[in-house]
Scaffold this motif. Sequence first.
Motif, short mmCIF file in Angstrom:
data_model
loop_
_atom_site.label_atom_id
_atom_site.label_comp_id
_atom_site.label_asym_id
_atom_site.label_seq_id
_atom_site.Cartn_x
_atom_site.Cartn_y
_atom_site.Cartn_z
N ILE A 252 0.84 -1.20 0.00
CA ILE A 252 0.00 0.00 0.00
C ILE A 252 0.87 1.24 0.00
N GLU A 253 1.99 1.22 0.73
CA GLU A 253 2.90 2.37 0.75
C GLU A 253 3.38 2.70 -0.66
N ALA A 254 3.76 1.68 -1.42
CA ALA A 254 4.25 1.91 -2.78
C ALA A 254 3.13 2.40 -3.71
N ILE A 255 1.94 1.88 -3.52
CA ILE A 255 0.81 2.29 -4.35
C ILE A 255 0.46 3.75 -4.08
N VAL A 256 0.44 4.15 -2.82
CA VAL A 256 0.13 5.54 -2.47
C VAL A 256 1.17 6.48 -3.07
N ALA A 257 2.44 6.11 -2.99
CA ALA A 257 3.50 6.95 -3.56
C ALA A 257 3.33 7.11 -5.07
N LEU A 258 2.80 6.09 -5.73
CA LEU A 258 2.59 6.15 -7.17
C LEU A 258 1.35 6.95 -7.54
N ILE A 259 0.23 6.65 -6.90
CA ILE A 259 -1.06 7.22 -7.31
C ILE A 259 -1.29 8.61 -6.72
N TYR A 260 -0.81 8.83 -5.50
CA TYR A 260 -0.99 10.11 -4.82
C TYR A 260 0.34 10.84 -4.70
N ASP A 261 1.04 11.01 -5.82
CA ASP A 261 2.41 11.51 -5.77
C ASP A 261 2.51 12.98 -5.38
N GLN A 262 1.41 13.73 -5.46
CA GLN A 262 1.46 15.16 -5.10
C GLN A 262 0.50 15.49 -3.95
N ILE A 263 0.22 14.52 -3.12
CA ILE A 263 -0.77 14.71 -2.06
C ILE A 263 -0.23 15.56 -0.91
N ASP A 264 -1.11 16.34 -0.31
CA ASP A 264 -0.82 17.04 0.94
C ASP A 264 -0.43 16.00 1.99
N GLN A 265 0.69 16.22 2.66
CA GLN A 265 1.19 15.23 3.62
C GLN A 265 0.20 14.96 4.75
N ARG A 266 -0.67 15.91 5.05
CA ARG A 266 -1.66 15.70 6.09
C ARG A 266 -2.69 14.65 5.68
N LEU A 267 -2.74 14.33 4.39
CA LEU A 267 -3.75 13.41 3.88
C LEU A 267 -3.18 12.04 3.52
N VAL A 268 -1.89 11.82 3.78
CA VAL A 268 -1.27 10.56 3.38
C VAL A 268 -1.92 9.38 4.10
N LYS A 269 -2.19 9.54 5.40
CA LYS A 269 -2.81 8.42 6.12
C LYS A 269 -4.19 8.12 5.58
N ALA A 270 -4.98 9.15 5.30
CA ALA A 270 -6.31 8.94 4.74
C ALA A 270 -6.22 8.25 3.40
N ALA A 271 -5.28 8.67 2.56
CA ALA A 271 -5.10 8.03 1.25
C ALA A 271 -4.69 6.57 1.42
N SER A 272 -3.82 6.31 2.37
CA SER A 272 -3.37 4.93 2.61
C SER A 272 -4.52 4.05 3.07
N LEU A 273 -5.37 4.59 3.95
CA LEU A 273 -6.52 3.82 4.40
C LEU A 273 -7.52 3.59 3.27
N SER A 274 -7.67 4.57 2.39
CA SER A 274 -8.56 4.40 1.24
C SER A 274 -8.04 3.29 0.33
N VAL A 275 -6.73 3.29 0.07
CA VAL A 275 -6.14 2.21 -0.74
C VAL A 275 -6.33 0.87 -0.04
N GLN A 276 -6.17 0.85 1.28
CA GLN A 276 -6.40 -0.39 2.02
C GLN A 276 -7.82 -0.89 1.83
N ALA A 277 -8.80 0.02 1.86
CA ALA A 277 -10.19 -0.39 1.66
C ALA A 277 -10.38 -1.00 0.27
N HIS A 278 -9.74 -0.40 -0.74
CA HIS A 278 -9.82 -0.96 -2.08
C HIS A 278 -9.14 -2.33 -2.13
N VAL A 279 -7.97 -2.46 -1.50
CA VAL A 279 -7.25 -3.73 -1.50
C VAL A 279 -8.09 -4.82 -0.84
#
Length: 303
Positions: A252-279
């Motif tokens: 999930i860490e690698a996927i977030v770095a690829l898909i959310y490459d310009q994300i606000d750092q405050r939202l990285v955890k939310a993005a990671s949890l969203s990817v986890q839900a998809h996974v």
Amino acid sequence: MTKLTFNTEMVFAYGVPAEVAPGVQRLVANNPSVFTHKGTNTYIVGHDTLAIVDPGPEDASHHAALIRAIAGRPVSHIVITHTHRDHTDGLAALVRATGAKVAGYGRTAANPGVLKIGPSGGEFVDADFRPDVVLRDGDRIETGGFALEAIFTPGHAPDHLCLALVGTGVLFSGDHIMGWNTTVVAPPEGDMGDYYASLDKLIARADTDLVYLPGHGGEIAEPHRVARAYLVHRRWREQAILAAIRDGKPTIEAIVALIYDQIDQRLVKAASLSVQAHVEHLIRQRLVACDGPVGFASALRAL
């Protein structure tokens, strides 16, 4: 990937109720953040006898503004769309002030004794919530010459309800659909399969719902177009995640770095949890496998 357009504009003033539909006033709590937009919306429904939808956070100024807006009128029910604390922490004070009955779905979390930490890093679930009136899909509250119909829409939360103001075209969409941003679907509270099904449920109501009044942000005037766009966006996102796993992004860490490459750092955890839900949804579809519990660094493989 589909590109969504958001409406972040919102005309309001903290502490001042504004009519957003006939017989509906909105008060915005002063708790803005990257997760709550301008703040949590509290809705006052009715004219003579009232119902309150989501009392909002525990905040003295918001509570005082709500009491002023109620203006001595009886409040029959306080209805909770879901038990995230930015919607419920003001409940106890409002019950004391009004004597109203509390209505909601009630907690259904798989592990109710486990502390739930939200995407922002803090405890965000009211695990002790017990409604006086338990609402299930299709149940109605009738009071003061109007009726609210419960529509069970899990996904963002396991106990999430949308509420239709019967016969008006108005639907209180809680955090299930918001016009200013996509909804966070974050395990263990969030479930992507449930979220898809709940979007489909609202899309099927195209003949009845004319406007959504969300838990955060302004009115959504083309609700079914927005619901369909969010569904398509989520499905495209899931396909992008599956493609990333197939292309050698095993975590999930690698996927977030690829898909959310310009994300606000405050939202990285939310993005990671969203990817986890998809996974987790892909795993249930037998398209992805993971040896052991799914975590941000867990090794994933396509099947």
